[in-house]
Design a protein around this motif. Structure first.
Motif, PDB file in Angstrom:
ATOM      1  N   SER A 174      29.513 -12.402  27.495  1.00 49.76           N
ATOM      2  CA  SER A 174      28.399 -11.909  26.694  1.00 49.76           C
ATOM      3  C   SER A 174      27.160 -12.755  26.928  1.00 49.76           C
ATOM      4  O   SER A 174      27.222 -13.860  27.480  1.00 49.76           O
ATOM      5  CB  SER A 174      28.759 -11.952  25.206  1.00 49.76           C
ATOM      6  N   VAL A 175      26.032 -12.250  26.478  1.00 46.92           N
ATOM      7  CA  VAL A 175      24.789 -12.996  26.551  1.00 46.92           C
ATOM      8  C   VAL A 175      24.919 -14.320  25.802  1.00 46.92           C
ATOM      9  O   VAL A 175      24.441 -15.362  26.261  1.00 46.92           O
ATOM     10  CB  VAL A 175      23.630 -12.153  25.978  1.00 46.92           C
ATOM     11  N   SER A 176      25.591 -14.285  24.658  1.00 47.09           N
ATOM     12  CA  SER A 176      25.775 -15.506  23.862  1.00 47.09           C
ATOM     13  C   SER A 176      26.514 -16.575  24.646  1.00 47.09           C
ATOM     14  O   SER A 176      26.130 -17.755  24.640  1.00 47.09           O
ATOM     15  CB  SER A 176      26.554 -15.194  22.576  1.00 47.09           C
ATOM     16  N   GLU A 177      27.589 -16.187  25.343  1.00 42.02           N
ATOM     17  CA  GLU A 177      28.376 -17.144  26.122  1.00 42.02           C
ATOM     18  C   GLU A 177      27.562 -17.731  27.270  1.00 42.02           C
ATOM     19  O   GLU A 177      27.664 -18.932  27.574  1.00 42.02           O
ATOM     20  CB  GLU A 177      29.637 -16.470  26.661  1.00 42.02           C
ATOM     21  N   LEU A 178      26.749 -16.892  27.918  1.00 40.75           N
ATOM     22  CA  LEU A 178      25.925 -17.371  29.025  1.00 40.75           C
ATOM     23  C   LEU A 178      24.870 -18.361  28.524  1.00 40.75           C
ATOM     24  O   LEU A 178      24.644 -19.411  29.136  1.00 40.75           O
ATOM     25  CB  LEU A 178      25.246 -16.195  29.723  1.00 40.75           C
ATOM     26  N   LYS A 179      24.240 -18.025  27.423  1.00 41.79           N
ATOM     27  CA  LYS A 179      23.236 -18.927  26.851  1.00 41.79           C
ATOM     28  C   LYS A 179      23.858 -20.261  26.457  1.00 41.79           C
ATOM     29  O   LYS A 179      23.280 -21.329  26.695  1.00 41.79           O
ATOM     30  CB  LYS A 179      22.581 -18.279  25.622  1.00 41.79           C
ATOM     31  N   GLU A 180      25.029 -20.200  25.843  1.00 36.82           N
ATOM     32  CA  GLU A 180      25.703 -21.422  25.401  1.00 36.82           C
ATOM     33  C   GLU A 180      26.024 -22.331  26.584  1.00 36.82           C
ATOM     34  O   GLU A 180      25.834 -23.549  26.518  1.00 36.82           O
ATOM     35  CB  GLU A 180      26.985 -21.066  24.647  1.00 36.82           C
ATOM     36  N   ILE A 189       6.882 -10.322  34.596  1.00 39.52           N
ATOM     37  CA  ILE A 189       7.646 -10.361  33.345  1.00 39.52           C
ATOM     38  C   ILE A 189       8.418  -9.074  33.110  1.00 39.52           C
ATOM     39  O   ILE A 189       9.603  -9.085  32.752  1.00 39.52           O
ATOM     40  CB  ILE A 189       6.721 -10.643  32.145  1.00 39.52           C
ATOM     41  N   GLU A 190       7.772  -7.926  33.308  1.00 37.77           N
ATOM     42  CA  GLU A 190       8.414  -6.638  33.031  1.00 37.77           C
ATOM     43  C   GLU A 190       9.662  -6.431  33.882  1.00 37.77           C
ATOM     44  O   GLU A 190      10.625  -5.796  33.452  1.00 37.77           O
ATOM     45  CB  GLU A 190       7.426  -5.484  33.256  1.00 37.77           C
ATOM     46  N   GLU A 191       9.649  -6.966  35.094  1.00 34.94           N
ATOM     47  CA  GLU A 191      10.810  -6.835  35.979  1.00 34.94           C
ATOM     48  C   GLU A 191      12.046  -7.481  35.378  1.00 34.94           C
ATOM     49  O   GLU A 191      13.172  -7.017  35.590  1.00 34.94           O
ATOM     50  CB  GLU A 191      10.492  -7.492  37.329  1.00 34.94           C
ATOM     51  N   TYR A 192      11.832  -8.543  34.612  1.00 33.00           N
ATOM     52  CA  TYR A 192      12.954  -9.274  34.032  1.00 33.00           C
ATOM     53  C   TYR A 192      13.222  -8.900  32.572  1.00 33.00           C
ATOM     54  O   TYR A 192      13.977  -9.579  31.882  1.00 33.00           O
ATOM     55  CB  TYR A 192      12.690 -10.778  34.128  1.00 33.00           C
ATOM     56  N   LYS A 193      12.643  -7.811  32.124  1.00 36.63           N
ATOM     57  CA  LYS A 193      12.842  -7.395  30.722  1.00 36.63           C
ATOM     58  C   LYS A 193      13.531  -6.038  30.636  1.00 36.63           C
ATOM     59  O   LYS A 193      13.295  -5.279  29.709  1.00 36.63           O
ATOM     60  CB  LYS A 193      11.490  -7.342  29.993  1.00 36.63           C
ATOM     61  N   ASP A 194      14.394  -5.730  31.600  1.00 34.50           N
ATOM     62  CA  ASP A 194      15.018  -4.404  31.579  1.00 34.50           C
ATOM     63  C   ASP A 194      16.209  -4.325  30.629  1.00 34.50           C
ATOM     64  O   ASP A 194      16.752  -3.257  30.375  1.00 34.50           O
ATOM     65  CB  ASP A 194      15.428  -3.969  32.987  1.00 34.50           C
ATOM     66  N   SER A 195      16.649  -5.481  30.075  1.00 35.75           N
ATOM     67  CA  SER A 195      17.754  -5.533  29.108  1.00 35.75           C
ATOM     68  C   SER A 195      19.036  -4.878  29.623  1.00 35.75           C
ATOM     69  O   SER A 195      19.819  -4.336  28.853  1.00 35.75           O
ATOM     70  CB  SER A 195      17.337  -4.872  27.773  1.00 35.75           C
ATOM     71  N   ILE A 234      18.210 -10.325  31.454  1.00 37.06           N
ATOM     72  CA  ILE A 234      17.833 -10.660  30.088  1.00 37.06           C
ATOM     73  C   ILE A 234      16.869 -11.832  30.166  1.00 37.06           C
ATOM     74  O   ILE A 234      17.233 -12.923  30.625  1.00 37.06           O
ATOM     75  CB  ILE A 234      19.044 -11.065  29.217  1.00 37.06           C
ATOM     76  N   LEU A 235      15.629 -11.614  29.755  1.00 38.58           N
ATOM     77  CA  LEU A 235      14.625 -12.665  29.773  1.00 38.58           C
ATOM     78  C   LEU A 235      14.822 -13.559  28.553  1.00 38.58           C
ATOM     79  O   LEU A 235      14.572 -13.143  27.425  1.00 38.58           O
ATOM     80  CB  LEU A 235      13.219 -12.056  29.771  1.00 38.58           C
ATOM     81  N   VAL A 236      15.286 -14.774  28.779  1.00 36.85           N
ATOM     82  CA  VAL A 236      15.495 -15.722  27.685  1.00 36.85           C
ATOM     83  C   VAL A 236      14.181 -16.429  27.361  1.00 36.85           C
ATOM     84  O   VAL A 236      13.777 -16.534  26.213  1.00 36.85           O
ATOM     85  CB  VAL A 236      16.587 -16.754  28.051  1.00 36.85           C
ATOM     86  N   ASN A 237      13.520 -16.929  28.395  1.00 38.98           N
ATOM     87  CA  ASN A 237      12.169 -17.466  28.268  1.00 38.98           C
ATOM     88  C   ASN A 237      11.521 -17.389  29.655  1.00 38.98           C
ATOM     89  O   ASN A 237      12.136 -16.883  30.597  1.00 38.98           O
ATOM     90  CB  ASN A 237      12.164 -18.895  27.704  1.00 38.98           C
TER      91      ASN A 237
END
Length: 208
Positions: free
Chosen positions: A39-45, A174-180, A184-187
């Motif tokens: 999940s996104v959460s696991e990747l961020k962690e 930025i838009e290229e990396y915001k396709d969700s 997933i654009l974190v920052n």
């Protein structure tokens, strides 16, 4: 007689179904159909836990890759490269314009591997040190450039990756990396990516 024929047909159908299920399980296993999804959460962690070491890895890798090359490397284990590739960079655009080498399942401790990495001035010791640095951040793959792409884990044929930038992403990108989905654009200096395989989910999930 009719009962025997029907019984034979029933047995034949049952055996066929079992064979089909067996082949389906075999195919799913071969393509990682039972691998873990992240999940996104696991990747961020993972990134936050290893942030300092990940930026050190990025710096080290781009220092050992020749300036006119893009190198991607994925370790299957201590003795095997799951994938290894070298591309030439256009001197003006700095965009890869030619694949010099690309292969899979390469044994590290071989004369063949020595000859492949010699032109970029690498050695077996280089590969060993790189594997140690990837292990330290619990990752398996890295590709040079800006951003540097660091492969976290595979799920079947798909790859979960961190796109790590040295400078903030330009506004026009930025838009290229915001396709969700794939991204997933974190920052502005960190983007999650999922390169999907032939099976399973095509997008990152559990957005938060």
């Amino acid at each position: 007689m009719l009962k025997k024929v029907l019984l034979g047909i029933s047995i034949l159908i049952g055996v066929s179904i079992l064979i089909f299920i067996g082949w389906l399980i075999l195919i799913l296993s071969a393509f990682g159909g039972f691998d873990k999804d992240y999940s996104v959460s696991e990747l961020k962690e993972n990134f936050e836990e290893n942030k300092t070491e990940i930026y050190e890895l990025k710096k080290y890798f781009n220092e050992i890759v020749p300036k006119n090359r893009i190198v991607e490397i994925e370790f299957k284990d201590n003795n095997t490269l799951g994938r290894f590739g070298i591309k030439a960079l256009d001197s003006k655009s700095l965009i890869p314009n030619k694949t010099i080498f690309l292969d899979w399942n390469l044994k590290i401790s071989t004369a063949k591997m020595d000859s492949i990495i010699k032109p970029i001035e690498w050695s077996r010791e280089t590969l060993k040190k790189l594997k140690e640095k990837l292990d330290k951040v619990d990752c398996i793959q890295i590709e040079s450039g800006e951003p540097t792409k660091i492969g976290f884990k595979r799920s079947g044929m798909g790859m979960y990756s961190f796109n790590v930038f040295s400078k903030p992403i330009q506004d026009k990108l930025i838009e290229e990396y915001k396709d969700s989905c794939r991204y997933i654009l974190v920052n502005k200096k960190f983007v999650l990516e999922y390169g999907s395989g032939a099976l399973g989910s095509q997008c990152l999930y559990n957005f938060d």
